[in-house]
Design a protein around this motif. Sequence first.
Motif, PDB file in Angstrom:
ATOM      1  N   PHE A 118      88.940  -3.417  10.804  1.00  0.00           N
ATOM      2  CA  PHE A 118      87.976  -2.457  10.760  1.00  0.00           C
ATOM      3  C   PHE A 118      86.881  -2.778  11.542  1.00  0.00           C
ATOM      4  O   PHE A 118      86.301  -2.041  12.267  1.00  0.00           O
ATOM      5  CB  PHE A 118      87.455  -2.195   9.180  1.00  0.00           C
ATOM      6  N   GLU A 122      85.301  -0.776  14.535  1.00  0.00           N
ATOM      7  CA  GLU A 122      83.841  -0.182  14.603  1.00  0.00           C
ATOM      8  C   GLU A 122      83.221  -0.798  16.011  1.00  0.00           C
ATOM      9  O   GLU A 122      82.619   0.491  16.597  1.00  0.00           O
ATOM     10  CB  GLU A 122      83.113  -0.817  13.648  1.00  0.00           C
ATOM     11  N   TYR A 137      91.684   2.613  13.093  1.00  0.00           N
ATOM     12  CA  TYR A 137      91.159   3.279  11.987  1.00  0.00           C
ATOM     13  C   TYR A 137      92.300   3.984  11.157  1.00  0.00           C
ATOM     14  O   TYR A 137      92.359   3.890   9.875  1.00  0.00           O
ATOM     15  CB  TYR A 137      90.217   4.200  12.404  1.00  0.00           C
ATOM     16  N   ALA A 141      92.959   2.891   7.395  1.00  0.00           N
ATOM     17  CA  ALA A 141      93.182   3.816   6.351  1.00  0.00           C
ATOM     18  C   ALA A 141      94.395   3.808   5.647  1.00  0.00           C
ATOM     19  O   ALA A 141      94.389   3.782   4.475  1.00  0.00           O
ATOM     20  CB  ALA A 141      92.907   5.205   7.118  1.00  0.00           C
ATOM     21  N   ARG A 151      85.068   2.069   2.897  1.00  0.00           N
ATOM     22  CA  ARG A 151      85.419   1.845   4.178  1.00  0.00           C
ATOM     23  C   ARG A 151      86.654   2.755   4.317  1.00  0.00           C
ATOM     24  O   ARG A 151      86.808   3.358   5.759  1.00  0.00           O
ATOM     25  CB  ARG A 151      86.338   0.390   4.121  1.00  0.00           C
ATOM     26  N   CYS A 155      86.519   5.242   7.662  1.00  0.00           N
ATOM     27  CA  CYS A 155      87.633   5.338   8.603  1.00  0.00           C
ATOM     28  C   CYS A 155      87.989   6.951   8.872  1.00  0.00           C
ATOM     29  O   CYS A 155      88.345   7.341  10.143  1.00  0.00           O
ATOM     30  CB  CYS A 155      88.892   4.814   8.026  1.00  0.00           C
TER      31      CYS A 155
END
Length: 461
Positions: A118, A122, A137, A141, A151, A155
């Motif tokens: 993650f 980002e 992402y 997810a 989170r 995403c």
Amino acid sequence: MEITPTIRAEIERYLKQKSLSMTQFGNITSLNVGTVSSIITGNRSLSVNQLDRITMGMNLPPDYFYERFVEECVEESPLNWRRVKPFVYRCVELGRLDCLQRAVSMFLDSPIYTHSLFELAEDLFHKGYRDTAAYLYENVAVSERKQHSERLALCQYRLFSIRIGKDQAQNLQAAAKFEPFVDRLDEVDQLDAFKDLANVYRSLSMWDKVYKFSCQMYKLGQVQYDLVHNSKKETELKNKLRSGPLFAYIAYAELMCAHACDAKGSHKQALEHIQGYADLSWVKENDDESLYWKNQFQQWAKINTYVNGLMSGDISVLSDYVEYISGEQHIFNELLNIVEAANKYNIDVDHILHRFEPKIASYKEPSPVEPFLLQQQARFWYKLAKYSLNKGRYPYGFKCLIKALEKSVTINHVLLIANCVGLFFDFKTHAAPEVQTQFQSIYREVWKSNDKKDSFNLNNS
């Protein structure tokens, strides 16, 4: 079947072919002889930095060994995110998404790496590598799908942002998919998410949705504004907001509510919302940025008060409105209101259109793409076609209509495409044969494209 030699075997073969000692090769690659020896004998794991130096020293393309690196140093080795992460960044830089996906896939089944993936997503998202970030992402997810986590929501928000573009049908799908997650975001991200959803639905002319998310943005903005001015959160919040100071979100929510009400014909209610962002005397901030936004909203309130009056049938505001918009950059937005009022109240606006003709001809589309402005362009040409055809100017009217259809097809706006087709059939008997052929050719391509999509969906349902 030919067996591909290992990286180490190729290095060793290269040294023999070139009659190079390990010391000489070490000087070429800026690696000490001990490191070169350990790599060739297999006593040392190979890093991507060392691989890049070796590849350069052998005069090979930078990513020459990347597929074998994934196989030998990632897939056949114990998981080591610290060692693989630099390789992933190099894959991004060199456009080797295939190698990145193979390397990252090894870490997807282990929840302990979810946070690392993650954070990587980002970083890549903020650096502009949006397609690669989207892949990460999506996989994060999936690993978080059973968790009602912030989170997971973030995403989905990032994926929504990445997917928004010219294609309005795709924008609708992206917005619908993201909607269920918006309430799980933290308050600051929620403000931006409500704003983004309202903007997307505005470009789709889905005014109930625009009003809904604008109201939610307004309520949340008020709550946060009260908290900020009764706590020490101001600096922290200010650093996270993307679209100006906090009060601007509240004012923008009023502006969007006004747009929605005007579009639905509720002009009296729209005027109340306009007055809501015209009067910002309650705003406590007085810095340069705040003064800029206060002035901006006052300008918007003035221009939208003219629009509100015009759409309500008050033709007396037309001349003032025209003078006020003469300096506007996105002229289609404003001319659309004039042509729409002309069609609605049977007003002659030829002199106004002639005045702005040079500006229309020289207009350049914004970059990056703004879905709402693209939609407004398509709507302008459609309304102008309707205006011209109703006046009996058939050649020019059909020219505008074809332009409207082309732009509607470009953004895949189903409602606008249908409107263009309906208007064409209303005036078809006045269209020259070549115009009929051109229009039908464009529409046939649209039909073929959508027919293929429908077949695909049926076959995969």
